[in-house]
Design a protein around this motif. Sequence first.
Motif, PDB file in Angstrom:
ATOM      1  N   ALA A 192      -0.293 -11.051  -7.882  1.00  0.00           N
ATOM      2  CA  ALA A 192      -1.054 -11.291  -9.110  1.00  0.00           C
ATOM      3  C   ALA A 192      -1.461  -9.979  -9.754  1.00  0.00           C
ATOM      4  O   ALA A 192      -1.586  -9.880 -10.976  1.00  0.00           O
ATOM      5  CB  ALA A 192      -2.279 -12.145  -8.807  1.00  0.00           C
ATOM      6  N   ASP A 193      -1.667  -8.963  -8.926  1.00  0.00           N
ATOM      7  CA  ASP A 193      -1.861  -7.606  -9.423  1.00  0.00           C
ATOM      8  C   ASP A 193      -1.481  -6.652  -8.296  1.00  0.00           C
ATOM      9  O   ASP A 193      -1.382  -7.037  -7.139  1.00  0.00           O
ATOM     10  CB  ASP A 193      -3.282  -7.362  -9.917  1.00  0.00           C
ATOM     11  CG  ASP A 193      -4.319  -7.343  -8.797  1.00  0.00           C
ATOM     12  OD1 ASP A 193      -4.220  -8.186  -7.870  1.00  0.00           O
ATOM     13  OD2 ASP A 193      -5.223  -6.498  -8.828  1.00  0.00           O
ATOM     14  N   GLU A 194      -1.235  -5.427  -8.663  1.00  0.00           N
ATOM     15  CA  GLU A 194      -0.862  -4.428  -7.677  1.00  0.00           C
ATOM     16  C   GLU A 194      -1.279  -3.062  -8.178  1.00  0.00           C
ATOM     17  O   GLU A 194      -1.346  -2.797  -9.380  1.00  0.00           O
ATOM     18  CB  GLU A 194       0.638  -4.475  -7.404  1.00  0.00           C
ATOM     19  CG  GLU A 194       1.131  -3.520  -6.339  1.00  0.00           C
ATOM     20  CD  GLU A 194       0.456  -3.673  -4.967  1.00  0.00           C
ATOM     21  OE1 GLU A 194      -0.730  -3.295  -4.870  1.00  0.00           O
ATOM     22  OE2 GLU A 194       1.119  -4.146  -4.023  1.00  0.00           O
ATOM     23  N   ARG A 195      -1.569  -2.186  -7.239  1.00  0.00           N
ATOM     24  CA  ARG A 195      -1.955  -0.820  -7.549  1.00  0.00           C
ATOM     25  C   ARG A 195      -0.691   0.044  -7.615  1.00  0.00           C
ATOM     26  O   ARG A 195       0.250  -0.181  -6.852  1.00  0.00           O
ATOM     27  CB  ARG A 195      -2.903  -0.296  -6.477  1.00  0.00           C
ATOM     28  CG  ARG A 195      -4.269  -0.992  -6.449  1.00  0.00           C
ATOM     29  CD  ARG A 195      -4.267  -2.304  -5.664  1.00  0.00           C
ATOM     30  NE  ARG A 195      -5.555  -2.972  -5.642  1.00  0.00           N
ATOM     31  CZ  ARG A 195      -6.516  -2.689  -4.780  1.00  0.00           C
ATOM     32  NH1 ARG A 195      -6.349  -1.756  -3.867  1.00  0.00           N
ATOM     33  NH2 ARG A 195      -7.663  -3.335  -4.823  1.00  0.00           N
ATOM     34  N   ALA A 196      -0.686   1.022  -8.506  1.00  0.00           N
ATOM     35  CA  ALA A 196       0.475   1.905  -8.664  1.00  0.00           C
ATOM     36  C   ALA A 196       0.442   2.976  -7.578  1.00  0.00           C
ATOM     37  O   ALA A 196       0.164   4.159  -7.822  1.00  0.00           O
ATOM     38  CB  ALA A 196       0.483   2.529 -10.051  1.00  0.00           C
ATOM     39  N   VAL A 197       0.721   2.547  -6.367  1.00  0.00           N
ATOM     40  CA  VAL A 197       0.717   3.422  -5.188  1.00  0.00           C
ATOM     41  C   VAL A 197       1.945   3.068  -4.353  1.00  0.00           C
ATOM     42  O   VAL A 197       2.505   1.969  -4.480  1.00  0.00           O
ATOM     43  CB  VAL A 197      -0.567   3.252  -4.350  1.00  0.00           C
ATOM     44  CG1 VAL A 197      -1.794   3.703  -5.134  1.00  0.00           C
ATOM     45  CG2 VAL A 197      -0.724   1.813  -3.867  1.00  0.00           C
ATOM     46  N   PRO A 198       2.388   3.966  -3.463  1.00  0.00           N
ATOM     47  CA  PRO A 198       3.505   3.626  -2.578  1.00  0.00           C
ATOM     48  C   PRO A 198       3.205   2.372  -1.752  1.00  0.00           C
ATOM     49  O   PRO A 198       2.042   2.036  -1.487  1.00  0.00           O
ATOM     50  CB  PRO A 198       3.634   4.869  -1.692  1.00  0.00           C
ATOM     51  CG  PRO A 198       3.068   5.981  -2.521  1.00  0.00           C
ATOM     52  CD  PRO A 198       1.951   5.373  -3.312  1.00  0.00           C
ATOM     53  N   LEU A 199       4.263   1.679  -1.345  1.00  0.00           N
ATOM     54  CA  LEU A 199       4.097   0.406  -0.655  1.00  0.00           C
ATOM     55  C   LEU A 199       3.434   0.543   0.707  1.00  0.00           C
ATOM     56  O   LEU A 199       2.933  -0.440   1.255  1.00  0.00           O
ATOM     57  CB  LEU A 199       5.455  -0.287  -0.511  1.00  0.00           C
ATOM     58  CG  LEU A 199       6.157  -0.636  -1.828  1.00  0.00           C
ATOM     59  CD1 LEU A 199       7.479  -1.331  -1.544  1.00  0.00           C
ATOM     60  CD2 LEU A 199       5.273  -1.497  -2.728  1.00  0.00           C
TER      61      LEU A 199
END
Length: 266
Positions: free
Chosen positions: A78-85
């Motif tokens: 639904a949302d995600e942070r712009a960071v490596p997985l």
Amino acid sequence: MATAQPQLYSFPSTDALAKQLRPYILRAQNAAIARHDTFRVAVSGGSLPTVLARALLEPSNGTTEDTPQFAKWDIFFADERAVPLDHEDSNYKLLKAELLTKIPAELGAPTVHPIDADHVNDDDPQELADLYQEDLMRSFAAKDSVKLPIFDLILLGCGPDGHTCSLFPGHDLLREKDAWVAAETNSPKPPPKRITLTLPVVTSAHDIAFVATGAGKKDIMKAIFDSEEGRSLPSALVNQGGGDKVSWFTDHPAIDGVAFPRRGSL
């Protein structure tokens, strides 16, 4: 805009909540598989993956209706942070650690749709949002034939400020009508760069569930459910747009003092 009211459920503990969340999710799963032989679900981060694991990893009673059919799940974020997985702030990492790696082999493996890791370090997360929207298009149909993706179920949290997904109070993104996935460059909660499903996508889902627990939520829950001032909060806008498609799963401390009628079972 929906006029029906959301369902507010309250349980004495997180464990009791998880036991009720399980049949709710599996009913949504079974209905989705009957409709189109797949279960498209979007999940948020925070404490939600831990509660999902409690709900879904319990042994089945042996019936098909009580069995997660993970091989038919398409899991989006639904949302995600712009960071490596593999970053501590990654919702993907959290879901993987709490749930995905613990699914018994006999239940199958879901198809998981993480963000494109090659673009997490871009100065502007718009490309990340565009690529995730393209992923949605491939799963839900071309955008020129489908106005919005209709998730079978969206599972959400609610922040102490009333935000949900990465939709924050008073933000311009709350007025976004066309994009399926939007970029956030200056989140009031770190990390600042994120992507999020937009409000029309969230409220178009077949079913929408919030999980909110702990006494730290009671003030914002009062605002969302009982006050006129709280009607503009993102979580309250989901209530208004989703109506009776929205179910809240809470523990008693989270809704202490809330006047809105609540239920003790599904």
